[in-house]
Design an enzyme around this catalytic site. Structure first.
Site: not given
Ligand code: BG6
Length: 494
Positions: A244, A181-182, A89
């Site tokens: 992004h 920030d992927h 937890d």
């Molecule tokens: C995320 C958002 O950060 O990025 C989502 O929260 C979105 O809403 C996604 O769908 C898009 O990521 P990608 O890599 O699929 O373009």
């Protein structure tokens, strides 16, 4: 480059992100020899689970989502013995004390020098208590390094982001915090830097003397899916814009860093964010930012419900599922060049694309002849297609000077197929090696929020009409007018 020995603590180990992205990323890194043998992973979540059940989760997730499938049983056995599970937890420090013991025994077993990485795949409201309990539970007392990796959203606005940052900074130094920030982990986003700074024919033209405008599109075919609860509170501006989109913009607009060191690159990026021309009145926001929400429509023959009919969405919601904006980077290089950005749910294509439109050549030489002198374009395709192409003008063979545009295409994804490393592989690998270049620094996050907050505030006051667009279309027509006013148009995406 192999990661140094470390224990990875994965909070939120029974969640969707872990299953879809994180487990597959760790396996890919191992399979490619990027993860050294002296590693261990502790999956942490509230739900009770045995180590065996947890390992079984991993197996399923990798077989379903990883770009490598498990084929070699011996390799799998060597890999999976590094994984354990801990149910706790997160508000109870005792669980963290137990976690400490478990971690220490893993460190001894795999000969790991006390390096600890904490990956919080959790709701941001929990970051503060997890950080504080990590400290109180003695998890930061080992002699190696300690790093915190956190997911977006980082706050809801500048004020909440500041609070959140304050909480985690009570425990971790800025250098120890890796904010994901992927999009920054995507291959082609990282390639923007190389394309710009390693090619003699782009950098000299990369300014307001030669570039007419920049267009950034992040379009999605999906709607809000099962995330209505979160999304209705956030909207496209916070969900995609603050992070992004502005990050992509900084990669396009930044000055060359003096060296490719994390701080040098991030210094340049934050300068771009600080140069964004802020909106100063509701009118300016209305004239430059279009917000939209999808209503019922269809995509490729499939009927789609309107946003207000989606699960967990307020039936009177004014949340935007689309926005487009004209923004300016007020510095020497970019003065006067509009950056048009747009993103939306339920648009016709899934794509992330940047178009650099160059200024037209004087057409004097070809006056009076049959020609189609279009501007040169550089198009950077980020995903799902990866690559770049350049649109040039050339003579149609067999004619005297019948000019037509053609594309010179470098398709990276065609060459290596879909096997391009996933963003999360790169980011986990970087965090474990201590390279924060592709993570967002606090001052970047803060500058991005300041820019976005004003727009959100104007919308909250009711100014800036919410336009409807049918699901499956390219968004409200006002978004096209933004460019038409300047004599441009959105280039079709591919
Ligand atoms: C995320 C958002 O950060 O990025 C989502 O929260 C979105 O809403 C996604 O769908 C898009 O990521 P990608 O890599 O699929 O373009």
């Amino acid at each position: 480059l192999q990661t140094p020995g470390a224990v990875f603590h994965l909070f939120g180990a029974t969640g969707d992100l872990a299953r879809r992205k994180l487990f597959p990323a760790i396996y890919s890194l191992y399979h490619e020899g990027k993860l050294s043998e002296d590693f261990a992973v502790v999956g942490v979540a509230r739900r009770p689970r045995t180590n065996e059940e947890f390992r079984d989760d991993l197996y399923q997730s990798i077989q379903q989502f990883c770009r490598y499938k498990i084929k070699d049983e011996n390799e799998w056995a060597r890999f999976i013995e590094h994984f354990e599970y801990k149910s706790l937890d997160i508000n109870d420090v005792n669980g963290f004390r137990e976690l400490r013991q478990q971690t220490e025994s893993l460190e001894e077993r795999f000969n790991i020098p006390g390096n600890r990485l904490f990956y919080l795949a959790l709701a941001p409201e929990l970051f503060g208590s997890v950080s504080s309990n990590l400290q109180k539970g003695g998890m930061l007392d080992s002699k190696g390094w300690h790093r915190l990796v956190i997911e977006k959203p980082f706050g809801y606005d500048l004020e909440s982001a500041e609070q959140l940052n304050k909480q985690i900074r009570q425990v971790f130094e800025e250098e120890e915090i890796f904010r994901i920030d992927h999009y920054l982990g995507k291959e082609m986003v990282q390639n923007i830097e190389v394309i710009r700074f390693a090619n003699a024919f782009f950098e000299p033209l990369w300014n307001n003397k030669h570039i007419a405008n920049v267009q950034i599109t992040l379009s999605e075919t999906v709607g809000v899916e099962d995330r209505g609860g979160y999304y209705d509170h956030a909207g496209a501006l916070r969900d995609m814009g603050q992070n992004h989109m502005l990050q992509l913009l900084t990669m396009i607009a930044m000055e060359p860093p003096s060296r490719l060191h994390a701080e040098d690159v991030r210094d340049e990026k934050v300068k771009v964010l600080r140069s964004l021309r802020p909106f100063r009145s509701a009118e300016e926001v209305r004239d430059n930012v279009v917000r939209g929400q999808y209503v019922a429509g269809s995509l490729r023959g499939k009927k789609l419900p309107g946003y207000r009919e989606e699960d967990k969405v307020n039936p009177n919601s004014n949340t935007e599922t689309y926005f487009a904006a004209r923004v300016f980077v007020d510095n020497f290089r970019w003065a006067g060049v509009p950056f048009y950005i747009r993103t939306g749910k339920h648009l016709p294509v899934k794509t992330t694309e940047v178009v650099i439109e160059f200024k037209s050549m004087p057409a004097t030489v070809y006056l009076g002849q049959k020609h189609n002198l279009e501007p040169n374009l550089l198009v950077i395709r980020v995903n799902p297609m990866e690559g770049i192409y350049v649109k040039l003008n050339a003579k149609r063979p067999g004619t005297e000077s019948d000019i037509h545009p053609f594309a010179m295409d470098f398709c990276q994804s065609c060459l290596i197929g879909i096997n391009s490393p996933e963003a999360y592989e790169r980011l986990i690998h970087d965090a474990a090696r201590g390279d924060s270049t592709y993570f967002t620094r606090w001052d970047e996050v803060a500058a991005a929020w300041s820019f976005v907050d004003y727009i959100a505030e104007v919308w909250k006051q009711g100014a800036g009409d919410l336009r409807q667009y049918p699901a499956g279309s390219w968004g409200p027509k006002e978004a096209h007018k933004l460019l038409e006013q300047d004599g441009f148009h959105w280039w079709p995406v591919n």
